[in-house]
Design an enzyme around this catalytic site. Structure first.
Site, short mmCIF file in Angstrom:
data_model
loop_
_atom_site.label_atom_id
_atom_site.label_comp_id
_atom_site.label_asym_id
_atom_site.label_seq_id
_atom_site.Cartn_x
_atom_site.Cartn_y
_atom_site.Cartn_z
N GLU A 103 0.86 -1.19 0.00
CA GLU A 103 0.00 0.00 0.00
C GLU A 103 0.89 1.22 0.00
O GLU A 103 2.04 1.15 0.42
CB GLU A 103 -0.83 0.06 1.30
CG GLU A 103 -1.87 -0.99 1.44
CD GLU A 103 -2.27 -1.15 2.91
OE1 GLU A 103 -2.63 -0.16 3.56
OE2 GLU A 103 -2.18 -2.28 3.40
N LYS A 142 2.21 4.60 1.61
CA LYS A 142 2.30 5.10 2.98
C LYS A 142 1.80 6.53 2.95
O LYS A 142 2.46 7.42 2.42
CB LYS A 142 3.73 5.02 3.48
CG LYS A 142 3.85 5.33 4.96
CD LYS A 142 5.21 4.90 5.48
CE LYS A 142 5.30 5.02 6.99
NZ LYS A 142 5.33 6.41 7.44
N ASP A 151 0.91 10.14 4.10
CA ASP A 151 1.67 11.00 5.00
C ASP A 151 0.76 12.03 5.66
O ASP A 151 0.51 13.09 5.11
CB ASP A 151 2.78 11.69 4.19
CG ASP A 151 3.90 12.15 5.09
OD1 ASP A 151 3.91 11.75 6.26
OD2 ASP A 151 4.74 12.92 4.62
N TYR A 198 -6.39 2.01 6.32
CA TYR A 198 -5.46 0.93 5.98
C TYR A 198 -5.46 -0.28 6.91
O TYR A 198 -4.75 -1.23 6.67
CB TYR A 198 -4.03 1.48 5.88
CG TYR A 198 -3.56 2.20 7.13
CD1 TYR A 198 -3.23 1.49 8.28
CD2 TYR A 198 -3.46 3.59 7.15
CE1 TYR A 198 -2.83 2.14 9.41
CE2 TYR A 198 -3.04 4.25 8.29
CZ TYR A 198 -2.73 3.51 9.42
OH TYR A 198 -2.33 4.16 10.55
N LYS A 237 11.01 3.31 2.57
CA LYS A 237 11.03 4.76 2.43
C LYS A 237 11.63 5.15 1.09
O LYS A 237 12.73 4.69 0.76
CB LYS A 237 11.87 5.37 3.56
CG LYS A 237 11.21 5.27 4.92
CD LYS A 237 10.06 6.25 5.02
CE LYS A 237 9.44 6.26 6.39
NZ LYS A 237 9.74 7.36 7.22
N CYS A 240 30.78 25.27 26.80
CA CYS A 240 29.33 25.22 26.70
C CYS A 240 28.78 26.58 26.24
O CYS A 240 29.13 27.61 26.81
CB CYS A 240 28.73 24.87 28.06
SG CYS A 240 26.94 24.93 28.07
N CYS A 287 26.63 27.94 29.58
CA CYS A 287 27.21 28.30 30.87
C CYS A 287 28.73 28.45 30.79
O CYS A 287 29.38 28.72 31.80
CB CYS A 287 26.84 27.26 31.91
SG CYS A 287 27.63 25.68 31.63
N CYS A 304 28.38 19.00 28.40
CA CYS A 304 28.65 20.04 29.37
C CYS A 304 28.51 19.38 30.73
O CYS A 304 27.44 18.88 31.08
CB CYS A 304 27.65 21.18 29.24
SG CYS A 304 27.66 22.26 30.67
N CYS A 319 24.03 24.44 34.76
CA CYS A 319 23.84 24.87 33.37
C CYS A 319 22.34 25.08 33.13
O CYS A 319 21.56 24.13 33.17
CB CYS A 319 24.39 23.77 32.46
SG CYS A 319 24.35 24.18 30.71
P1 AMP Z 1 6.07 5.87 11.34
O1 AMP Z 1 5.24 6.94 11.98
O2 AMP Z 1 7.06 6.36 10.34
O3 AMP Z 1 6.61 4.88 12.32
O4 AMP Z 1 5.07 5.05 10.44
C1 AMP Z 1 3.98 4.41 10.99
C2 AMP Z 1 2.73 5.13 10.59
O5 AMP Z 1 2.53 5.10 9.20
C3 AMP Z 1 1.52 4.46 11.13
O6 AMP Z 1 1.27 4.88 12.43
C4 AMP Z 1 0.44 4.93 10.20
O7 AMP Z 1 -0.19 6.05 10.75
C5 AMP Z 1 1.18 5.40 8.96
N1 AMP Z 1 0.70 4.79 7.72
C6 AMP Z 1 0.47 5.47 6.58
N2 AMP Z 1 0.04 4.68 5.61
C7 AMP Z 1 -0.03 3.44 6.12
C8 AMP Z 1 -0.43 2.17 5.58
N3 AMP Z 1 -0.82 2.03 4.32
N4 AMP Z 1 -0.37 1.11 6.40
C9 AMP Z 1 0.04 1.23 7.69
N5 AMP Z 1 0.42 2.40 8.25
C10 AMP Z 1 0.39 3.50 7.48
ZN ZN Z 2 26.51 24.25 30.18
#
Ligand code: AMP
Ligand code: ZN
Length: 667
Positions: A113, A115, A117, A224, A311, A405, A408, A423, A429
């Protein structure tokens, strides 16, 4: 007469629902906006006249208007995990090997599927009606944003066709690019700052107080995953098809693949094609299709074993590095930061990037005034990944790393084996002091409402707090006179602090900010030692012998416990009544009956779910392992246990017991 009206209301609701579905889910309008509005008004009028027919799932409930001041925190019935990442076909092949070994079969099939965003959401349906919508939060608990979610038109308030009575469905709330650009256009016209990117805007929208404002935003929801103990399906793919049938928006870009090579074809196709999608995607999610195999594989501490995200390669840009500055964290760790000539990268404007540590700067020979390559990976903070040496100015000088640092001015130290400089001025600090308190109050720790990071700085500046224990001595009268404070907000702060005394021990332990003691380690330690006193009096050897506690963590706990300042702080926290030991309730459910035994759980069970079974093992001192080895004490076998697993257990002469045997073992 009244029956007629009721019927009329029902018919209108049905009709509007169908139009909504056609337009927002199928993307195929079957009525003009004008006619839709007329019918909606008609329904609204009838509902107002005859409030006895009120229905929370009516299409009229989507316009919003309800205000939420504080979103309620809700514990997820089943945890919302993260996903492991992969970046190459090799990674995927390794993953396949791991899972095939784990289930003892090479007969595996995958779904791919996109992913999506956005912001993850967990929707609960009962009898076909949307009951609640909760954000992912920390995976264990999130915020109840139901009133806002109801305004998103592609989310059905009422399901159709054949659905299970009770289930949760997970998806991603996204803001399609088109809608996002339109929103920004309007903002610019109004002289407002444009939003940075669709993902943050989508997730910010969920937490708006006014649901009518949410209703104005062109949000969408792509689904999903269905969670239920009673799924009548054998595969993930069937589950998604069913979800689509009962009214959810499940994108069509899903494919069942027989091999990793086929998965990679899908990936390559979408790596190019993703730029033509109406929304953003940052990768592909590959899942084991067979639900029973998914169940066999289970989860690691962070993610399901049966799924992996691939990714897409991050986008890169080049820009000028104006200056290298240094930041101190709450543990004293120094992070070098690249201050960049602003550059547009993957939809956002980047001005700063992490340089990690001194070695990284030396390795890449990064210098001020260099033209550098900046990349945005999965992390929110972009990083500098290289230098364009051709564009280096002639008078360029190698970078000399900070020696003191920035906060501080104490001389920095770097211990053998540490990547970072520190530090050492732990108690003097300012950034470290406030950083520790900010960590203490944060959501995953003490989760103190009414107190934020900036207020901590203010309280520190005003000499009201020097450590986290001081929070519990604060009085309303001391806070009211501060900048931007009023009686109400001061009162809220004190209430929030007071309520944190109920936060369970494992979270308090995490909140203390002991180096290397993150959330998971804190949980392990709390369970093992049961109280702060036991933990702080443990020896190095004892700590090191606890499962998954290595030398580094053990030493850090010893250092913490030997520090007189810390001992004093803990005594004060005890005095204020914080939870510094496991509650009676938790202890009551725990025994040592299974101590020293390692279990492998396989198959389908009847009296308890697989997860309940695993929890019972752990609560009673046993250990759960995912694969059979010589060390395994028992295999708990349910229905349909994989034949090769059974074979392996038999070969190694490991006791195979059934569900009832296990229950007998406990009693
Ligand atoms: P990450 O936040 O990078 O660990 O990715 C995990 C998140 O990807 C999950 O919590 C989902 O919200 C999201 N996600 C988006 N598309 C999908 C998909 N097709 N299947 C499963 N998770 C997904
Ligand atoms: Zn410091």
């Amino acid at each position: 007469m009244s029956e007629k009206i009721e019927e009329k209301i029902h018919l209108l609701r049905e009709e509007l629902r169908q139009h909504n579905y056609n337009y927002y889910v199928l993307d195929n309008a079957t009525i003009s906006d004008y006619d839709f509005d007329i019918k909606l008004k008609e329904l609204q009028t009838l509902e107002e006249q005859f409030p006895q027919y009120f229905d929370a799932s009516s299409p009229t409930q989507r316009v919003g208007g309800e205000i939420t001041k504080n979103f309620k925190t809700v514990t997820h019935k089943s945890r919302m995990y993260s996903l492991d990442n992969s970046y190459s076909i090799q990674d995927l092949q390794d993953w396949e090997k791991r899972i095939q070994k784990n289930i003892g079969s090479t007969n595996t099939e995958y779904t791919c599927e996109l992913k999506y965003d956005g912001a993850s959401i967990n929707l609960t349906y009962s009898d076909g009606k949307l009951i609640s919508a909760v954000t992912r939060g920390d995976g264990f608990q999130g915020d109840d944003v139901t009133t806002n979610i109801k305004t998103i038109k592609s989310i059905p308030l009422q399901l159709k066709g054949d659905f299970i009575d009770e289930f949760q469905i997970r998806g991603e709330i996204i803001l399609p690019l088109d809608g996002f650009n339109k929103m920004n256009q309007k903002r610019v016209e109004n002289g407002e700052e444009p939003y940075k990117n669709p993902r943050n805007t989508a997730s910010g929208s969920l937490k708006l107080q006014d649901s009518a404002e949410v209703a104005q935003r062109p949000l969408d929801c792509l689904l999903y995953h269905i969670v239920s103990d009673k799924l009548p399906f054998k595969s993930h793919y069937e589950t998604l098809e069913n979800a689509r049938k009962i009214g959810f928006k499940v994108p069509k870009a899903i494919k069942v693949c027989q091999s990793v090579n086929e998965v990679f074809e899908f990936i390559n196709y979408w790596d190019k094609e993703r730029h033509n999608l109406p929304y953003e995607t940052d990768g592909i999610v590959v899942k084991v299709n067979n639900l029973q195999q998914q169940d066999e594989l289970g989860f690691t501490a962070k993610a399901p074993r049966w799924a992996i995200a691939y990714k897409f390669k991050a986008e890169q840009e080049s820009t000028i590095l104006n200056e290298i500055t240094y930041q101190v964290g709450r543990t004293g760790a120094i992070t070098p930061v690249a201050n960049l000539e602003p550059v547009q990268l993957a939809g956002t404007i980047v001005k700063r990037a992490s340089l990690h540590n001194a070695d990284q700067i030396a390795k890449l020979d990064i210098r001020e005034k260099d033209t550098v390559f900046v990349e945005k990976g999965g992390e929110i903070i972009p990083k500098v990944v290289g230098v364009n040496l051709n564009l280096r100015p002639v008078d360029s000088e190698p970078t000399i790393y900070a020696t003191h640092c920035p906060d501080c001015n104490t001389e920095l130290v770097r211990k053998e084996g540490d990547a970072k400089h520190y530090c050492p001025n732990e108690y003097g600090c300012p950034t470290q002091i406030t950083g520790r308190i900010q960590h203490f109050i944060s959501r995953k720790a003490m989760n103190i409402d009414g107190l934020g990071a900036e207020t901590v700085e203010l309280l520190y500046k005003e000499n009201l707090i020097r450590n986290y224990a001081d929070l519990y001595d604060l009085k309303v009268e001391q806070i009211i006179p501060l900048e931007r404070m009023a009686e109400k907000s001061a009162q809220n702060m004190i209430t929030g602090i007071e309520l944190s005394k109920q936060i369970p021990f494992e979270k308090v332990l995490f909140a203390l900010g002991i180096r290397f003691v993150g959330e998971t380690v804190a949980k392990k330690l709390a369970k093992h030692y049961k109280s702060i006193d036991n933990l702080m009096s443990a020896t190095f050897e004892d700590l090191n012998s606890v499962d998954e506690i290595g030398e580094r963590i053990a030493q850090s706990i010893i250092d913490f416990s030997n520090d007189l300042g810390n001992i004093h702080l803990i005594n004060r926290l005890k005095f204020y009544g914080l939870q510094l030991e496991l509650s009676e309730e938790v202890l009551g459910n725990q025994t040592e009956k299974l101590k020293g035994n390692i279990f492998v759980v396989s198959g389908v069970f009847h009296q308890m779910s697989r997860n309940e079974l695993k929890k019972a093992i752990e609560d009673n001192g046993g250990k759960v392992s995912s694969s059979i080895s010589k060390k395994t004490s028992f295999v708990v076998a349910g229905d349909n246990m994989g034949p090769s697993k059974r074979e392996k257990a038999e070969k190694l002469e490991i006791k195979i017991i059934n569900e009832q045997d296990f229950i007998n073992l406990l009693n």
